[in-house]
Design a protein around this motif. Structure first.
Motif, mmCIF file in Angstrom:
data_model
loop_
_atom_site.group_PDB
_atom_site.id
_atom_site.type_symbol
_atom_site.label_atom_id
_atom_site.label_comp_id
_atom_site.label_asym_id
_atom_site.label_seq_id
_atom_site.Cartn_x
_atom_site.Cartn_y
_atom_site.Cartn_z
ATOM 1 N N LEU A 155 0.815 -1.218 0.000
ATOM 2 C CA LEU A 155 0.000 0.000 0.000
ATOM 3 C C LEU A 155 0.849 1.269 0.000
ATOM 4 C CD1 LEU A 155 -2.710 -1.107 2.599
ATOM 5 C CD2 LEU A 155 -2.792 -1.273 0.096
ATOM 6 N N PHE A 156 2.001 1.243 0.673
ATOM 7 C CA PHE A 156 2.870 2.420 0.777
ATOM 8 C C PHE A 156 2.092 3.635 1.285
ATOM 9 C CE2 PHE A 156 5.133 -0.146 -2.406
ATOM 10 C CZ PHE A 156 6.395 -0.188 -1.827
ATOM 11 N N ASN A 157 1.334 3.434 2.340
ATOM 12 C CA ASN A 157 0.583 4.545 2.907
ATOM 13 C C ASN A 157 1.426 5.259 3.953
ATOM 14 O OD1 ASN A 157 0.604 2.731 4.988
ATOM 15 N ND2 ASN A 157 -1.550 2.175 4.816
ATOM 16 N N THR A 158 0.931 6.375 4.406
ATOM 17 C CA THR A 158 1.668 7.211 5.365
ATOM 18 C C THR A 158 1.277 6.923 6.808
ATOM 19 O OG1 THR A 158 -0.003 8.944 5.105
ATOM 20 C CG2 THR A 158 1.941 9.055 3.681
ATOM 21 N N GLY A 159 0.521 5.890 7.046
ATOM 22 C CA GLY A 159 0.122 5.562 8.409
ATOM 23 C C GLY A 159 1.240 4.886 9.183
ATOM 24 N N ALA A 160 0.888 4.412 10.364
ATOM 25 C CA ALA A 160 1.869 3.729 11.212
ATOM 26 C C ALA A 160 2.306 2.427 10.554
ATOM 27 C CB ALA A 160 1.269 3.457 12.586
ATOM 28 N N SER A 161 3.604 2.198 10.540
ATOM 29 C CA SER A 161 4.149 0.999 9.909
ATOM 30 C C SER A 161 4.295 -0.113 10.943
ATOM 31 C CB SER A 161 5.511 1.304 9.281
ATOM 32 O OG SER A 161 6.122 0.117 8.812
ATOM 33 N N PRO A 162 3.871 -1.322 10.623
ATOM 34 C CA PRO A 162 4.066 -2.433 11.566
ATOM 35 C C PRO A 162 5.515 -2.891 11.656
ATOM 36 C CG PRO A 162 3.091 -3.233 9.528
ATOM 37 C CD PRO A 162 3.145 -1.748 9.408
ATOM 38 N N PHE A 163 6.359 -2.403 10.760
ATOM 39 C CA PHE A 163 7.766 -2.791 10.768
ATOM 40 C C PHE A 163 8.655 -1.743 11.442
ATOM 41 C CE2 PHE A 163 5.743 -4.691 7.059
ATOM 42 C CZ PHE A 163 6.091 -6.028 7.189
ATOM 43 N N ALA A 164 8.072 -0.722 12.065
ATOM 44 C CA ALA A 164 8.851 0.351 12.689
ATOM 45 C C ALA A 164 8.254 0.681 14.043
ATOM 46 C CB ALA A 164 8.885 1.596 11.801
ATOM 47 N N ARG A 165 9.125 1.198 14.917
ATOM 48 C CA ARG A 165 8.677 1.582 16.261
ATOM 49 C C ARG A 165 9.564 2.723 16.764
ATOM 50 N NH1 ARG A 165 5.951 -1.436 20.154
ATOM 51 N NH2 ARG A 165 5.039 -2.473 18.316
ATOM 52 N N ASN A 166 8.936 3.706 17.416
ATOM 53 C CA ASN A 166 9.658 4.840 17.990
ATOM 54 C C ASN A 166 10.102 4.505 19.414
ATOM 55 O OD1 ASN A 166 9.244 6.521 15.704
ATOM 56 N ND2 ASN A 166 7.198 7.033 16.429
ATOM 57 N N PHE A 167 11.300 4.973 19.767
ATOM 58 C CA PHE A 167 11.843 4.751 21.100
ATOM 59 C C PHE A 167 12.451 6.049 21.613
ATOM 60 C CE2 PHE A 167 11.959 0.514 19.198
ATOM 61 C CZ PHE A 167 11.391 -0.255 20.205
ATOM 62 N N ASP A 168 12.320 6.262 22.920
ATOM 63 C CA ASP A 168 12.929 7.422 23.567
ATOM 64 C C ASP A 168 14.355 7.068 23.973
ATOM 65 O OD1 ASP A 168 10.629 8.927 23.258
ATOM 66 O OD2 ASP A 168 9.797 8.272 25.179
ATOM 67 N N ALA A 169 15.217 6.950 22.989
ATOM 68 C CA ALA A 169 16.619 6.600 23.212
ATOM 69 C C ALA A 169 17.407 7.025 21.985
ATOM 70 C CB ALA A 169 16.782 5.101 23.467
ATOM 71 N N THR A 170 18.710 7.058 22.136
ATOM 72 C CA THR A 170 19.564 7.415 21.012
ATOM 73 C C THR A 170 19.639 6.259 20.017
ATOM 74 O OG1 THR A 170 21.550 6.621 22.142
ATOM 75 C CG2 THR A 170 20.921 8.921 22.505
ATOM 76 N N VAL A 171 20.230 6.534 18.875
ATOM 77 C CA VAL A 171 20.346 5.509 17.833
ATOM 78 C C VAL A 171 21.194 4.337 18.323
ATOM 79 C CG1 VAL A 171 21.268 5.045 15.535
ATOM 80 C CG2 VAL A 171 19.978 7.140 15.956
ATOM 81 N N ASN A 172 22.325 4.637 18.946
ATOM 82 C CA ASN A 172 23.202 3.562 19.423
ATOM 83 C C ASN A 172 22.531 2.735 20.512
ATOM 84 O OD1 ASN A 172 25.082 4.547 17.650
ATOM 85 N ND2 ASN A 172 26.316 5.580 19.200
#
Length: 253
Positions: A35-52
């Motif tokens: 679909l390539f939609n702009t909604g929330a992706s099931p393959f991604a998640r936000n975290f309150d931490a640095t990249v490392n």
């Protein structure tokens, strides 16, 4: 059966076959389901931490489940795990995690996860050959050999669902339990001059520099010291020679 009826039957069969072919052709390919939609992706998640820190949590989560991990870069984690459902089948699950900065690059990041399942099956092949002996005529001896090999039969991305949710939850667990380094705000950094050293400020404690002499200079100094020592030893001898001897007296009876 009359001829018109046979023609009607054949015509009906032709229409049915055409409808079946048309039904197969109407099935959309797998890539059309993206679909390539702009909604929330099931393959991604936000975290309150640095990249490392996020990638380190992903590495720990995979290691805790028996995956073999490789971390070529601080923001990428690759892992594999082998399964064998039966004696003749083999399954490999490969994980690929990429960590990127979030909206606030200082303490937020996004983890993108993709898992691929590759299936293998045991393939047996028999090969035979014959050897002719001219001495005995046209006699042929068959030679057989068997070879087994694992052949890749499938490869599929693990669909979105609870599989990735469990992984992201385990990442969050390690982010909450593993100590992390806290960034220091720029306005809180203060600097002050260091106290001068006592050795620098006190002349008595100032170390005396060591002078390294060259071999030629050392030889000249030794020669001058020897001359001075010889001159000093000659002075007492000359003084003794210049002093007259005292008269010798003999006692009389």
């Amino acid at each position: 059966m009359p001829m018109p009826s046979l023609r009607l039957v054949f015509a009906s069969l032709g229409l049915i076959s055409l409808a079946a072919c048309g039904g197969r052709g109407s099935v959309a390919p797998s890539y059309q389901q993206e679909l390539f939609n702009t909604g929330a992706s099931p393959f991604a998640r936000n975290f309150d931490a640095t990249v490392n820190e996020t990638c380190e949590a992903a590495r720990r989560a995979l290691l805790s489940q028996g995956f073999l991990t490789t971390m070529g870069q601080p923001d990428t984690v690759d892992a594999t795990k082998n399964f064998q459902p039966s004696a003749e089948t083999h399954v490999v699950v490969s994980f690929h995690v990429v960590c990127t900065p979030g909206e606030n690059a200082t303490n937020q990041s996004i983890a993108y996860v993709n898992a691929v399942q590759d299936g293998y099956a045991l393939k047996k092949s028999d090969t035979s050959a014959s050897v002719g002996l001219s001495v005995l005529g046209s006699l042929s001896l068959p030679i057989r050999s068997n070879s087994d090999a694992m052949v890749k039969i499938s490869s599929e991305t693990v669909p979105a669902g609870k599989f990735y949710d469990r992984f992201f939850n385990l990442m969050g667990h390690y982010l909450n339990t593993v100590p992390r380094s806290a960034p220091v705000a720029a306005d809180e950094v203060k600097s002050k001059p260091l106290v001068p050293s006592l050795i620098v400020s006190s002349p008595e404690l100032t170390p005396t520099p060591i002078v390294v002499q060259t071999p030629a200079a050392a030889t000249a100094i030794q020669a001058s010291d020897a001359v001075a020592a010889g001159t000093a030893s000659d002075v007492p001898a000359a003084a003794a020679a210049a002093t007259p001897a005292a008269p010798r007296t003999t006692a009389t009876q």
